[in-house]
Design a protein around this motif. Structure first.
Motif: not given
Length: 375
Positions: A190-193, A141-147
């Motif tokens: 960090s993906h909130l950006i 869930i914390r990964t960009l591609k799969q989460g």
């Protein structure tokens, strides 16, 4: 029964959650009757018009609650994708001859004997499917591609099907609910950006263009509603008048003045202001406390269930009640710009009431499998 075999006794449901929901529905029926009487007499010549429809919806919702309360919640995981497709499909029906426009928006499906609002089905269908997605992807869930990317695609599709109905308030409610579930699942902060950039871009798109002038007017009115109290600030000002005139104990049940054509749809989007006017601060506080009880029990159930799907599903249903209640109360108190959002369990609306009561039924079934105090 064969000797030596024992039947596992089914656990009781969370009594506090059950009673909280039923009490709110009862309060809602009373307040819908009180606040809708003038409009019902004017438009239908029957002051009981909206009351009768609300009682029917509550009765169907109660049946739905009892059924969902006794269905193992794990079955929703098995059929989550099908439920999601059916929910989105109901939204697509708006663009067929079955779709009807009321008050400038195409949000209802005409079933002949009644109308149906697909956005409510999309909300619960999206929660069920997203809970399944999060439980299956909990390791990534914390990964960009799969989460993050797949999660945002699901949120975008779900909200998109609501937004095309010209229902920004429900779109924001659903987005807030699904993002809450994603946060609980352990999203990478960090993906909130990237999400923030997307939200800013979407906000600019929503507010730009001549066809969205009414949304810009709502923001203008929000900044100083009394400066525009005769036009774009009318609803906010009349709502504040209702709350202010109620005082501590209210004017008395049925004695609202603002429901007489001052507040449009006072039995729906602004029912909380009528509660404040007729039952006073104590009445509104009672409603808020019952909502907080439901939210608290929902959180306890989510924390006490061992199954990840049950946890995310309980979190989603609880988040939906929380976000929608906050938006409704914030609109009525002029804390945010005006938007059409009902108060869960209380406002008039058959589809909404039936869906919410059934959702509570699902939550009650999850409570049967949780390790918690059921008092």
């Amino acid at each position: 029964m064969a000797k030596g075999k024992s039947v596992k006794k089914k656990k009781a449901v969370d009594f506090s959650l059950l009673m909280g929901a039923l009490i709110l529905v009862f309060i809602g029926i009373i307040m819908v009757f009180s606040s809708s009487w003038p409009e019902a007499m004017q438009d239908f010549g029957d002051g009981y018009h909206f009351l009768k429809k609300q009682i029917i919806a509550a009765s169907v919702g109660l049946v739905g609650m009892i059924i969902c309360m006794n269905i193992d919640y794990k079955i929703w995981k098995k059929y989550s994708f099908l439920i999601y497709l059916l929910a989105l499909g109901s939204g697509a029906l708006l663009f067929t001859p079955l779709g009807i426009s009321l008050k400038g928006a195409r949000r209802w499906i005409n079933l002949g004997f009644t109308t149906f609002m697909p956005s409510d089905a999309i909300k619960i269908g999206s929660i069920i499917y997203f809970a399944n997605f999060l439980s299956n992807k909990k390791e990534h869930i914390r990964t960009l591609k799969q989460g993050t990317i797949p999660a945002l695609i699901i949120i975008g599709i779900s909200c998109g099907f609501v937004y095309v109905q010209k229902d920004l308030g429900t779109t924001i409610t659903l987005a807030g609910t699904l993002m809450s579930m994603f946060f609980i699942a352990g999203m990478n902060l960090s993906h909130l950006i990237f999400m923030g950039i997307g939200v800013v871009g979407l906000g600019f798109l929503v507010l730009s263009g001549e066809h969205n002038a009414y949304r810009r007017n709502r923001i203008t009115a929000f900044r100083d509603p009394f400066a525009y109290k005769l036009d774009i600030g009318w609803q906010a000002v009349q709502s504040l008048y209702a709350l202010g005139s109620g005082g501590l104990f209210g004017l008395g049940l049925g004695k609202s003045r603002q429901k007489f054509s001052y507040i449009p749809e006072s039995y729906n989007d602004f029912i909380f202001s009528i509660i404040g006017e007729e039952l006073g601060f104590l009445g509104t506080l009672t409603v808020i406390l019952i909502l907080m009880l439901i939210i608290w029990r929902g959180i306890r159930i989510a924390l006490s269930i061992d199954d990840s799907f049950g946890c995310f599903l309980a979190s989603g249903i609880t988040a939906l009640v929380t976000v929608q209640s906050l938006i409704h109360i914030a609109v009525v108190t002029s804390s945010i710009p005006t938007t059409g959002i009902t108060l869960p369990f209380v406002s008039y609306g058959g589809t909404s009431l039936m869906i919410y009561m059934s959702a509570i039924g699902i939550l009650l079934n999850i409570s049967r499998h949780a390790n918690l105090d059921r008092s």
